[in-house]
Design a protein around this motif. Structure first.
Motif, mmCIF file in Angstrom:
data_model
loop_
_atom_site.group_PDB
_atom_site.id
_atom_site.type_symbol
_atom_site.label_atom_id
_atom_site.label_comp_id
_atom_site.label_asym_id
_atom_site.label_seq_id
_atom_site.Cartn_x
_atom_site.Cartn_y
_atom_site.Cartn_z
ATOM 1 N N GLY A 116 -17.234 -9.081 -9.670
ATOM 2 C CA GLY A 116 -17.077 -9.295 -8.232
ATOM 3 C C GLY A 116 -15.658 -9.126 -7.744
ATOM 4 N N HIS A 117 -14.755 -8.634 -8.609
ATOM 5 C CA HIS A 117 -13.357 -8.381 -8.226
ATOM 6 C C HIS A 117 -12.674 -9.660 -7.736
ATOM 7 C CE1 HIS A 117 -14.440 -4.203 -8.660
ATOM 8 N NE2 HIS A 117 -15.283 -4.252 -7.663
ATOM 9 N N LYS A 118 -12.904 -10.756 -8.450
ATOM 10 C CA LYS A 118 -12.394 -12.062 -8.010
ATOM 11 C C LYS A 118 -11.341 -12.643 -8.938
ATOM 12 C CE LYS A 118 -16.534 -13.981 -7.652
ATOM 13 N NZ LYS A 118 -17.572 -14.990 -7.298
ATOM 14 N N SER A 153 -9.480 -16.354 -4.972
ATOM 15 C CA SER A 153 -8.903 -16.580 -3.638
ATOM 16 C C SER A 153 -8.963 -15.348 -2.751
ATOM 17 C CB SER A 153 -7.450 -17.041 -3.762
ATOM 18 O OG SER A 153 -6.632 -16.013 -4.320
ATOM 19 N N ARG A 154 -9.051 -14.150 -3.362
ATOM 20 C CA ARG A 154 -9.058 -12.909 -2.585
ATOM 21 C C ARG A 154 -9.697 -11.799 -3.396
ATOM 22 N NH1 ARG A 154 -3.369 -10.669 -1.302
ATOM 23 N NH2 ARG A 154 -3.850 -8.773 -2.439
ATOM 24 N N LEU A 155 -10.452 -10.945 -2.735
ATOM 25 C CA LEU A 155 -11.051 -9.807 -3.423
ATOM 26 C C LEU A 155 -10.003 -8.724 -3.633
ATOM 27 C CD1 LEU A 155 -14.529 -8.285 -2.919
ATOM 28 C CD2 LEU A 155 -12.560 -6.757 -2.964
ATOM 29 N N PRO A 279 -15.108 -11.817 0.746
ATOM 30 C CA PRO A 279 -15.124 -10.825 1.840
ATOM 31 C C PRO A 279 -14.444 -9.526 1.432
ATOM 32 C CG PRO A 279 -14.295 -12.956 2.600
ATOM 33 C CD PRO A 279 -14.370 -13.038 1.114
ATOM 34 N N TRP A 280 -15.013 -8.423 1.931
ATOM 35 C CA TRP A 280 -14.452 -7.097 1.704
ATOM 36 C C TRP A 280 -13.296 -6.867 2.678
ATOM 37 C CZ3 TRP A 280 -14.787 -3.683 -2.055
ATOM 38 C CH2 TRP A 280 -14.354 -2.376 -1.846
ATOM 39 N N ASN A 295 -18.394 -7.716 8.635
ATOM 40 C CA ASN A 295 -18.520 -8.850 7.718
ATOM 41 C C ASN A 295 -19.026 -8.448 6.336
ATOM 42 O OD1 ASN A 295 -17.726 -10.506 9.867
ATOM 43 N ND2 ASN A 295 -19.848 -10.791 10.541
ATOM 44 N N GLY A 296 -18.350 -7.445 5.743
ATOM 45 C CA GLY A 296 -18.705 -7.023 4.402
ATOM 46 C C GLY A 296 -18.424 -8.101 3.372
ATOM 47 N N ILE A 297 -19.379 -8.334 2.488
ATOM 48 C CA ILE A 297 -19.246 -9.316 1.408
ATOM 49 C C ILE A 297 -19.619 -8.630 0.100
ATOM 50 C CG2 ILE A 297 -20.006 -11.518 0.460
ATOM 51 C CD1 ILE A 297 -18.567 -11.951 3.024
ATOM 52 N N TYR A 298 -18.738 -8.700 -0.879
ATOM 53 C CA TYR A 298 -19.007 -8.046 -2.162
ATOM 54 C C TYR A 298 -19.810 -8.975 -3.049
ATOM 55 C CZ TYR A 298 -18.117 -4.461 -5.688
ATOM 56 O OH TYR A 298 -18.260 -3.437 -6.592
ATOM 57 N N GLY A 299 -20.781 -8.403 -3.737
ATOM 58 C CA GLY A 299 -21.540 -9.145 -4.740
ATOM 59 C C GLY A 299 -21.045 -8.773 -6.118
#
Length: 595
Positions: A116-118, A153-155, A279-280, A295-299
């Motif tokens: 998830g790039h987190k 904290s951030r993508l 959030p993207w 409102n893009g959200i990455y899974g």
């Protein structure tokens, strides 16, 4: 290939696509549209090979780049489904050999964070891009990647984490990533024209694969950028596929794993990849001055967003001259995938889908393609003028601090690997993976390449040690300065063997030099721990304990050591060699093992 397209009112789709190919000067573009469990259309427009006018077809093999990621995320999910991995436990519980930059990340990072790039770790794309590293090599380099924000904290989009997950799949399943994907996903789904490298595509019996073409940055003429590497599977982005196969993939995704009346992928695995993460970023929408989706959200391996009041799931893929978008509307079960050849027309991979969805939903059309074409033309003209106005900002009347030959050598970074500097006596040459360019003096110890259309511009700043030697070089990579240490030139083993013996200091103290089983030269005084000497160049070595001290062996006519000189910024001494044996008490007290 097409079925009953009357189920969707798409208007004059053929005319629309022909207009785009003409207005955008597109080498080639392909569109796949599916609804429910049926294929509406898979159609190519323009050419897969614009020079030889070979048509883009529904079976043309195309590099889908980062649309590979969902295959990797689903593969990892299959292992979670079988209880072999967990999305939310620290990944090192299952894979102790994985190391992150520090212990806090080791103890906390999960598989979901990686997919998830987190992780808070920046991209470090230049580690893997065009490299010869295996997935294990890339897995081993995760530990050098320093985070820039706290975990979760951030993508921050990160290809390297997907490379690492590819190796994790191999460690857990016992199968290489590509074999696991083939056995567990491609074969059950009947995706027979989905392969793992561009080299696989070029070897295809049909010879139907896309070639990279794009407009020149200062003209409208097509040129052919370098193609993707022929070899090397990448869990982050190496899959090549066809419109027909991507249509089947979209049907499986939209129908919770069902295709041809069978459950090919567990529903729980696909739903897990859609679970909202972070959030993207919206920087490009801010640059455009308008928003296409909200409102893009990455899974994991894909994202969700709102498109004109409708839920949209999607993921893009970008390589040089190859751009793809795989998307669908989950509630309406309409899917649109787009393949585009050409960097200058990359926005079409998104815009075509937006226009088709608007038509299919009966919404008032917004001319996304016209807006983006206007933006692209203005941006190209602006950048061309900027290059024309560019004036070197070098400090005038400066010279390199050393002769050109002193800069030549290999320079190494623990994560990025090596680059080479060579010289023909009049100019330096820079070599980093596929990039081979001449370096011109800019100012002081900075050298630059020209702004090459294929590889861009590179700057190398050489750094000196306290003793004045060129021992490091800095390059700007991944939006940060990366410092490479000069790789030493190590003497041959037979030369090193001639250095072993006892040397006497001016105060009469005996100093031993020994060659270890690992081939290291060690220096020791009786009763003190050994100091391993690091090769520098020729017969010069640096102290591990005192890096500002240089040791150099002097040889006699027979090639045997006759003296050991050492110096720092303040003093220089010479120790004559008095014996080729080593004092036994020094060996015992110094803790070295006799060879």
């Amino acid at each position: 290939m097409s079925s009953d397209s009357s189920k969707l009112d798409l208007g004059d789709l053929e005319g629309y696509m022909e207009t785009l190919v003409r207005d955008w000067h597109v080498p080639g573009v392909g569109v796949s549209i599916v609804r429910n469990d049926e294929v509406v259309i898979t159609q190519g427009y323009g050419h897969r090979d614009v020079v030889n006018a070979r048509p883009f077809t529904s079976s043309t093999l195309f590099p889908i780049a980062s649309n590979t990621k969902l295959f990797t995320a689903v593969a990892a999910g299959l292992l979670v489904e079988r209880g072999l991995l967990s999305f939310d436990e620290p990944i090192r519980n299952a894979v102790p050999s994985l190391r992150f930059y520090d212990q806090s990340l080791d103890a906390a990072v999960t598989l979901r964070d990686m997919l998830g790039h987190k992780t808070g770790v920046p991209r470090y794309d230049m580690i893997w891009y065009e490299s010869d590293y295996s997935t294990k090599d890339l897995f081993d380099r995760i530990r050098f990647m320093k985070p820039i924000v706290p975990l979760r904290s951030r993508l921050i989009y990160n290809n390297m984490m997907y490379e690492a997950v590819g190796h994790i799949i191999e460690l857990i399943s016992g199968k290489p990533w590509q074999q696991f994907i083939r056995d567990e996903i491609l074969v059950p789904l009947g995706m027979h024209r989905t392969l793992f490298t561009y080299g696989d595509a070029k070897a295809d019996e049909q010879g139907d694969y896309a070639l990279p073409f794009s407009e020149g940055r200062n003209s409208n003429e097509f040129w052919q950028p370098p193609a993707p590497k022929d070899d090397g599977c990448s869990p982050a982005g190496s899959i090549v596929s066809s419109l027909e196969d991507i249509a089947r993939w979209s049907i499986v995704l939209m129908n919770d794993g069902l295709i041809d009346g069978k459950q090919a992928i567990p529903e729980s695995v696909l739903k897990a990849t859609l679970a909202p993460g972070l959030p993207w970023p919206t920087e490009m929408s801010d640059v455009f001055g308008f928003k296409t989706d909200l409102n893009g959200i990455y899974g994991m391996g894909r994202m969700t967003a709102a498109f004109r009041g409708h839920l949209l799931t999607s993921h893009g893929g970008t390589l040089r001259a190859f751009h793809s978008q795989v998307s669908y509307l989950p509630e309406e079960k309409i899917g649109v995938s787009v393949f585009v050849i050409g960097d200058h027309c990359a926005p079409l991979s998104n815009a075509i889908g937006f226009d088709i969805y608007s038509r299919a939903l009966g919404l008032k059309e917004t001319d996304w393609t016209a807006r983006l074409l206007d933006f692209r033309r203005k941006a190209k003209a602006t950048m061309r003028k900027a290059r024309e106005r560019a004036v070197p900002r070098a400090v005038p009347n400066t010279q390199p601090s050393h002769d050109l030959a002193d800069y030549a050598g290999s320079y190494e970074h623990p994560a990025y690997g090596t680059f080479d500097i060579s010289t023909d006596g009049t100019q330096l040459q820079f070599g980093f993976r596929q990039v081979k360019l001449p370096l011109n003096h800019f100012h002081y110890d900075r050298f630059d390449t020209a702004d090459d259309e294929t590889n861009g511009a590179w700057s190398v700043s050489f750094l000196t040690s306290m003793l004045g030697d060129i021992d490091r070089a800095a390059i700007w990579l991944d939006q940060a300065e990366a410092v490479f240490a000069r790789r030493p030139t190590r003497p041959d083993a037979d030369v090193l063997a001639r250095l072993v013996g006892t040397y006497e200091t001016p105060l009469g103290r005996k100093v031993g030099v020994k060659l270890s089983r690992d081939g290291d030269i060690s220096l020791f005084h009786p009763g003190e721990p050994a100091d391993v000497l690091k090769p520098f160049k020729g017969l010069q070595f640096r102290s591990s304990d005192f890096p500002d001290i240089t040791f150099e062996f002097a040889l006699d006519e027979d090639g045997r050591a006759k003296a050991l000189r050492h110096w720092n910024a303040h003093v220089e001494l010479e120790w004559p060699r008095i014996d080729d044996s080593i004092p036994a008490d020094a060996l015992e007290d110094g803790g070295l093992v006799k060879s």
